[in-house]
Design a protein around this motif. Sequence first.
Motif, PDB file in Angstrom:
ATOM      1  N   UNK A  23      39.941  -5.333  33.284  1.00  0.00           N
ATOM      2  CA  UNK A  23      40.135  -5.030  35.021  1.00  0.00           C
ATOM      3  C   UNK A  23      38.675  -5.017  35.473  1.00  0.00           C
ATOM      4  N   UNK A  83      50.162  -8.531  43.679  1.00  0.00           N
ATOM      5  CA  UNK A  83      51.044  -7.280  43.564  1.00  0.00           C
ATOM      6  C   UNK A  83      51.279  -6.940  42.202  1.00  0.00           C
ATOM      7  N   UNK A  84      50.705  -5.812  41.741  1.00  0.00           N
ATOM      8  CA  UNK A  84      51.129  -5.255  40.358  1.00  0.00           C
ATOM      9  C   UNK A  84      52.552  -4.941  40.183  1.00  0.00           C
ATOM     10  N   UNK A 144      51.951  -7.071  34.414  1.00  0.00           N
ATOM     11  CA  UNK A 144      52.861  -8.217  35.097  1.00  0.00           C
ATOM     12  C   UNK A 144      52.305  -8.406  36.517  1.00  0.00           C
ATOM     13  N   UNK A 145      51.825  -9.160  37.009  1.00  0.00           N
ATOM     14  CA  UNK A 145      51.140  -9.497  38.386  1.00  0.00           C
ATOM     15  C   UNK A 145      51.829 -10.685  39.294  1.00  0.00           C
ATOM     16  N   UNK A 146      52.028 -10.345  40.400  1.00  0.00           N
ATOM     17  CA  UNK A 146      52.368 -11.771  41.393  1.00  0.00           C
ATOM     18  C   UNK A 146      51.212 -11.773  42.298  1.00  0.00           C
ATOM     19  N   UNK A 147      50.852 -13.127  42.310  1.00  0.00           N
ATOM     20  CA  UNK A 147      49.685 -13.513  43.139  1.00  0.00           C
ATOM     21  C   UNK A 147      49.892 -14.515  44.017  1.00  0.00           C
ATOM     22  N   UNK A 185      45.926  -0.998  39.366  1.00  0.00           N
ATOM     23  CA  UNK A 185      44.609  -1.904  39.625  1.00  0.00           C
ATOM     24  C   UNK A 185      45.061  -3.248  40.643  1.00  0.00           C
ATOM     25  N   UNK A 187      37.282   4.278  34.543  1.00  0.00           N
ATOM     26  CA  UNK A 187      38.534   3.547  34.544  1.00  0.00           C
ATOM     27  C   UNK A 187      39.590   4.515  33.979  1.00  0.00           C
ATOM     28  N   UNK A 212      42.507  -6.168  41.988  1.00  0.00           N
ATOM     29  CA  UNK A 212      40.923  -6.606  41.970  1.00  0.00           C
ATOM     30  C   UNK A 212      40.201  -6.475  43.451  1.00  0.00           C
ATOM     31  N   UNK A 213      40.927  -6.923  44.383  1.00  0.00           N
ATOM     32  CA  UNK A 213      40.363  -7.036  45.835  1.00  0.00           C
ATOM     33  C   UNK A 213      40.222  -5.742  46.376  1.00  0.00           C
ATOM     34  N   UNK A 221      44.053   4.303  33.290  1.00  0.00           N
ATOM     35  CA  UNK A 221      45.243   3.327  33.389  1.00  0.00           C
ATOM     36  C   UNK A 221      46.556   4.356  32.755  1.00  0.00           C
ATOM     37  N   UNK A 259      48.649 -10.172  32.437  1.00  0.00           N
ATOM     38  CA  UNK A 259      47.364 -10.273  32.186  1.00  0.00           C
ATOM     39  C   UNK A 259      47.193  -9.266  30.927  1.00  0.00           C
ATOM     40  N   UNK A 300      45.748  -6.763  28.786  1.00  0.00           N
ATOM     41  CA  UNK A 300      44.888  -5.536  28.869  1.00  0.00           C
ATOM     42  C   UNK A 300      44.406  -5.038  27.361  1.00  0.00           C
ATOM     43  N   UNK A 308      42.856 -13.974  42.818  1.00  0.00           N
ATOM     44  CA  UNK A 308      42.056 -14.109  41.286  1.00  0.00           C
ATOM     45  C   UNK A 308      42.714 -13.216  40.584  1.00  0.00           C
TER      46      UNK A 308
END
Lengths: 321, 264, 465
Positions: free
Chosen positions: A99, A185-186, B171-174, A71, A9, A73-74, A11, B162, B164, B142
């Motif tokens: 993560x 999208x990060x 920061x994430x857009x989902x 990162x 991992x 997840x998909x 970051x 999220x 960490x 997710x």
Amino acid sequence: MSGILVIAEHRMDELRPVSLELIAVAVGVKAQASGPVTVAIIANDPQKYAQALSVQGVDEVICVKSAVVEFDPDAYEATVAALIAAKNPSLVLLPHSVNSLAYAPALAAKTGLGLATDAFKVEFDAGALVATRGGYGQKLNVEVDFPGKSTVVVTFRANVCKPIDAAGSPTVTQMDAPATPARGQHKKYIEAAGGGDVDIPGSEFILSIGRGVGEEDNVEQFRELAQTVGAELGCSRPIADAGWLPKSRQVGQSGKTAANCKLYIAMGISGSVQHMAGMKHVENIVAVNTDPKASIFHIARYGIVGDIFEIGEELRNQFPA
Amino acid sequence: MKILVTVKQVAAVDDDFEIRTDGRDVDPDFLIHDLNEWDNFSLEEAMKIKEAAGGEVEVVVVSVGPESVDEELRKCLAKGADRAIRVWDDSVEGSDPIAIARIIAAVAKNEAPDMLFAGVQASDHSYAATGIATASFLGWPHAAVVSLLNYTPGSKMATLQRELEGGTYAEVELECPAVLTIQLGINVPRYASLRGIKQAAAKPIDVLTPSALGLAATDVGEAGSLSRVRRMYVPAKGQAELIEGTPAEQVARLVKIIQEFKGV
Amino acid sequence: MMTVPKDLSDLVRHATEKKDVYAAAALHPWVNTAQRRLLEDLWGERRQALLLAQMEGTPATVLEQLFALNDASVDARLARHGNTAPVVLEKLFQRSQAGAQRQRLRRYLVANPATPHKVLLQWVETEQDLDVLKGLCANSGAEPEVLGLAAQRGIAALQTLLAVNLASNSAVLQHLWAGATEGIAAQILGHPQCPEVLLEAIPNTVLQRRKLAGNVRAPSPVLQALSTDQHWSVRRAAAGNAATAVALLTALSRDEAEAVRRAVAMRPDLPVTAAAWLAQDDDDWVRQVVARNAITAPEVLERLAQDAVMEVRRAVARNPACPAPLVAALAKDENEWVRAGVAYRADVPAQVLYQMEAGETSADVLSGIAQNAAASQHMLQRLVQHENPDVRRAVILNKMAPRALLQNILQDPYALHRGMVLRHPHLHDEDRWQLHQDPDPRVRFAVYGYFGRRLGMPKTPGTII
Ligand SMILES: Cc1cc2nc3c(=O)[nH]c(=O)nc-3n(C[C@H](O)[C@H](O)[C@H](O)COP(=O)(O)OP(=O)(O)OC[C@H]3O[C@@H](n4cnc5c(N)ncnc54)[C@H](O)[C@@H]3O)c2cc1C
């Protein structure tokens, strides 16, 4: 099915130390797994981590080039699934990190692999994998096995295993990550806001006092002590209720959570459920209490059965300036 | 508009408990039950969205477990959830988080919510797996360990943070609908009012079985699980290491612990 | 309005009708044998017995009944429970002679301060389990005789515990002194029961001198010598020792070590001139401590009230001798924690509190006002509805809060608040009884405990829980 696949991992351009701990875990059970240890790093520029991952006992480092920079997840799920298909390992080790939590259960559920999370020990018993994890708030050890599963995914706890220092000479190979449609999208990283006068959630070292201090005048010496040892001062609710310390210092269910705390010294705190709600997750808890039956000792890593005034004064005297 | 919130009845042990004769769990007489701490936060997050939208949103709580779980569901209803679903029959016994997730996903398929919230983990066994596995069975986007959420019911996107390790957030857009696992501290959970508690007694709890949800016997219980508990035992050394000696000696050790932490 | 139960059988009926284990446990001590039987039926299941044996506050009569179950796991909990009666502990000891639970039970029994002396005596000389002996030597309720017997066994691992145990008398300590390590010797020198003869010499090690300097029984020539010791920690201990002569304090207040000045600044017998000197100290901890010291002169406090360091001003606000004009000035301090210090004072005039409340948003300050006996009903009326639970709770802690306001709390979503308000003397029994079906078991336990005592001891009405 043989061998072990470790997913490293990283970051913000840095390898996370837990990666090397996992390699040590893998190398430790390598003989039983009767197969190679393969370490994979999934990144946009994976090569730069290859050397750090080339420690003794690793047979192959796979640099997986992924189109996704941060990162996702998909993307990770699809990539690790592809790695598993390519390598057929009996054990896949992931760090038990935020993560990993975002994709490991999905990966295992989708492909029907064995799964254990937050394990702190893995071993092979007569060829079958057994993982040990904590149960009932870590009060028990739980051994988990995986009947009928030839590949098992384990997310392994950090700070359990010492990393291997010695360098090795694995083969370094390349692979391209499969493309995945983006559903998320990060955007950016945000560092927790530091500063502010009292910062219980952000503090790494907290010294907390409870009703054991007895009266308001005694609070001062613990404030001073906290400053001497470089800790943020916290308290249980009765102390804040009495107006002896500001509410912003109260730790617990109706107060603050010691979210980033690594060392928590609880002095004269009995360890009510509500107080513990704010600090029981802290890795190093030291409890000082005259009552050996106090519940706080059940969650403490270190216990001192003693008087907080005596211990406090002793600490004041012994702490190096 | 609908938000499905998954909740769990957790169990804790006091000291001096006994292990079941088969060695695979604690004797149930020694277990103390409660609603999982994380679930207070995921329910609150759903309630906040409901209230901000002016009541157009239905909040449904779902749990997998025996009748005793109704007690926790009532707590959620008392805080304002509109209705509750509980799934159980004997075949569910022995399910791991993945089998539980399969059941919840089946409920979600029926309910077709716009969002599904789960706790990051449960305080008893800390699997941290159920929510994300549910997302997998649903095929939904997710995010795990959500500590801040910006979502308007009906919108196609949610913005979230999220938490960490080490005080960093992402920061994430989902895309929505999505499954989010909710972290402690995301909000300040409310307490149920006494009136709410009285009203909860009248709200419905639907009790379903896995087969009524279209699940096969092999989908649940040990057959539907990815792991099996082989043995539980009390670790040889209890957690706390008692620091012995005179106060001066005890503190000498404490100073070492502090300095180790500081990396001195 | 619900009618308050008029006698114990009424109460028992309520508890049994509701099958309320917590209510039953709370009532148990107050009722007769036949009624007790009815209540005991409610915790017939093992899980309930285990729960009660562990629960804080379970009455001794209930624990005694649980002993009769003869269940090893229940016994282990009884051996640790703070309310288990000495006779029951003694019986547990007898039970521990045979069972497989022997070691576990004994470890708990020796550590329980209520375990009778004669029980401990029975086995201290012969016990082989080191953990059991350790528990005994650490037990602050043990008689010196028992500790003496333990000391005579000469087990090294026990000596430290005995030297630390405040129940050890001078004979025990004298016995330990013979083979004492440096650390144990230091501990003995600091012990309130330290043998007289040991207190007269100046020891060699810093630790031992420090411990001796902190002992209030140290002779004054010894303390005088230690007050000029080379090591700051020894001087600090002397500075904090109530037996150190006032004449030595002036010199200590000019000590080069901050730690020493901080300790001396705390003394209630500090000469006024020394206080004035310390008030100008560069170290703000020293200033804080003097600012809180009741002997500090008003004009000195006035200066400290202007201090740039917030905690120094706060300390003035907490000084019991802070003059009224200064209190009024600090009530307007820019810092909320200083204002909170004022709000919690028992002597703030109502007028000042009134001005403080206007526009105030800090929960710390508002909580101080809410628990202040001088707060007007009008203010409390607002504060009891405050959205911050801390502020509402402060109203419960206000001894002058009128019944009408407290009644609001009976509906408070915080179970803790409902349990607390029960104890307020201004509530009436009708109000308290409203909570007898509270969803929270601890609240019901408190309600039934209150009414059990109320109706079980009719001679002392007005006692609150
Ligand atoms: C809904 C609700 C929410 C709550 N939220 C919180 C919260 O957020 N935070 C919180 O803290 N509490 C909270 N509480 C209160 C909680 O239940 C306890 O009352 C509280 O935590 C007890 O504080 P304590 O440990 O300081 O005091 P106590 O329980 O009185 O413990 C004092 C301890 O000090 C020890 N002691 C005494 N003298 C000495 C000495 N000289 N040396 C060493 N040890 C000594 C005693 O042995 C004892 O163990 C909440 C309660 C409720 C009902």
